[in-house]
Design an enzyme around this catalytic site. Structure first.
Site, PDB file in Angstrom:
ATOM      1  CE  LYS A 184    -137.035 -30.529  -2.685  1.00 13.27           C
ATOM      2  NZ  LYS A 184    -138.394 -30.076  -2.610  1.00 13.27           N
TER       3      LYS A 184
HETATM    4  C1  LIG Z   1    -139.720 -30.121  -3.272  1.00  9.21           C
HETATM    5  C2  LIG Z   1    -140.199 -29.721  -4.591  1.00  9.21           C
HETATM    6  C3  LIG Z   1    -141.354 -28.958  -4.782  1.00  9.21           C
HETATM    7  C4  LIG Z   1    -142.336 -28.638  -3.704  1.00  9.21           C
HETATM    8  O1  LIG Z   1    -141.844 -28.109  -2.553  1.00  9.21           O
HETATM    9  P1  LIG Z   1    -142.626 -28.273  -1.182  1.00  9.21           P
HETATM   10  O2  LIG Z   1    -141.867 -27.369  -0.278  1.00  9.21           O
HETATM   11  O3  LIG Z   1    -142.560 -29.706  -0.784  1.00  9.21           O
HETATM   12  O4  LIG Z   1    -144.013 -27.807  -1.394  1.00  9.21           O
HETATM   13  C5  LIG Z   1    -141.671 -28.554  -6.062  1.00  9.21           C
HETATM   14  N1  LIG Z   1    -140.931 -28.886  -7.108  1.00  9.21           N
HETATM   15  C6  LIG Z   1    -139.820 -29.625  -6.976  1.00  9.21           C
HETATM   16  C7  LIG Z   1    -139.025 -29.937  -8.185  1.00  9.21           C
HETATM   17  C8  LIG Z   1    -139.432 -30.083  -5.720  1.00  9.21           C
HETATM   18  O5  LIG Z   1    -138.335 -30.846  -5.620  1.00  9.21           O
END
Ligand SMILES: *Cc1c(COP(=O)(O)O)cnc(C)c1O
Length: 380
Positions: A184
């Site tokens: 992210k």
């Molecule tokens: C990364 C992501 C998640 C989940 O996040 P985590 O921190 O991996 O649990 C949920 N929705 C979207 C669209 C994502 O890109």
């Protein structure tokens, strides 16, 4: 000498952060503590002063938001099929039923024109996703939710730092969920944050975060809800504290690289027919740069394109296969043909490398290789 492998993405963590992590490790307090509180305060400031709590994943923040909203068995939650499967797994986790609405082929986000037709008396909430950081229309979304008295859990895992018409994502709306997975725009290694409406919800979120426990005085302890084990460590929070000040610069760099992608692709006649994302340089944080391959004009499947890119030293990814066609969801009755736009986009979408440490020269290399591969495998 061949160029080094260009990964799909890579976090940028500076020396100050690494030194800060070492300090936490030496401090004697390494799990949830002062750094968690500090990160929550900084994120709250980013979200216009709204209450924010951090957790050990983005996924659990959405599950907890659903629990706070009272969503459970017998209820339906509307969401998009083109997301990381976490978005709908949390709906199943609380015992509710996911209702997928097809996507808009331009934005690749949930098609708000189709949402109202999917609302039934059992609908309790909507979970929209800002795919690749491109924000869903918040004005229309919240107007629909208000009209039908639905809760909204914005899955903003990918859109930290994006804005809708100048309003930073997280500063408005109902629940807003962020993820700090290493892919992210900023990371806590693993982690997430939930923006809530008031202190009562924030207290409940703290209970769901850690076994439902409420402590009073020196020895008082009560458990009123069944909570889980979702707390973030101070080590992870310290990584986030070192990342957050760079968010604006990281996103500016991503935007610059996205512009470079458009310039290079526009200049490559072999790439005519490639599906491109909306050219939004004012609202999107450019979490990803995703193209849609001209599937019916290619003699090879997407996997072959990815394999040839990999052989050229370039990582690519798929975000995402449509959720409703996974076995767990097919068992609930979803089948091919139910959501044709998500299925077509999901079959041909390809994520190209994009991260702050990349250079415009890297972008040029990606586009040159993709152009050569698509040219070599045109349908005769
Ligand atoms: C990364 C992501 C998640 C989940 O996040 P985590 O921190 O991996 O649990 C949920 N929705 C979207 C669209 C994502 O890109």
């Amino acid at each position: 000498m061949p160029a080094p492998f260009l990964p799909l993405t890579r976090p940028t963590i500076d020396d100050e952060t690494i030194a800060g992590v070492a300090e936490v490790l030496r401090s004697g307090w390494i799990t949830s503590g002062p750094k968690v509180k500090e990160l929550e305060a900084k994120l709250s400031a980013h979200c216009g002063g709204r209450p924010v709590r951090v957790f050990n994943s983005g996924t659990c923040t959405m599950e907890i938001a659903l629990r706070i909203a009272g969503v459970g068995p017998g209820h339906e939650v509307i969401t998009t099929p083109l997301s990381w499967v976490a978005t709908s797994n949390v709906i199943l986790e609380v015992g509710a039923r996911p209702v997928f609405v097809d996507i808009d082929p331009v934005t690749r986000n949930i098609d708000l024109d189709r949402v109202e037709a999917a609302i039934t008396p059992a609908t309790r909430a909507i979970i929209p996703v800002d795919l690749a950081g491109l924000p869903v229309d918040r004005d229309r979304l919240h107007a629909i939710a208000r009209h039908h008295k639905l809760r909204v859990i914005e899955d903003a895992a990918q859109s930290l730092g994006s804005n809708w018409r100048g309003r930073t994502i997280g500063t408005t709306g109902d629940f807003v969920s962020f993820s700090f997975h290493p892919n992210k725009n900023i990371t806590t290694i693993e982690g997430g944050a939930l923006v809530l409406n008031d202190e009562a919800e924030a207290k409940l979120a703290e209970q769901y975060r850690l076994q439902g426990v409420v402590r009073t005085g020196f020895d008082g302890m009560e458990v009123e809800v069944v909570g889980g084990k979702f707390n973030l460590t101070d080590v992870a929070a310290r990584v986030g504290l070192g990342q957050l000040p760079h968010l604006a610069a990281f996103n500016a760099r991503r935007t610059e690289l996205a512009r470079a992608y458009f310039e290079r692709i526009d200049a490559a006649p072999e790439l005519h027919g490639l599906g491109l994302p909306p050219r939004d340089f004012s609202q999107t944080n450019w979490h990803m740069f995703q193209v849609v391959l001209p599937g019916d004009r290619l003699a090879v499947p997407r996997a072959a394109v990815m394999e040839r890119m990999h052989a050229a030293g370039i990582g690519t990814g798929v975000h995402y296969p449509p959720i409703h066609l996974f076995a767990v969801y097919r068992r609930l009755g979803w089948k091919p043909g139910d959501l044709p736009i998500a299925e077509r986009v999901g079959r041909d979408i390809l994520t190209l490398p994009l991260f702050p440490a990349m250079t415009p020269a890297d972008v040029a290399r990606v586009v040159e290789n993709l152009a050569a591969i698509l040219q070599a495998h045109r349908q005769p």
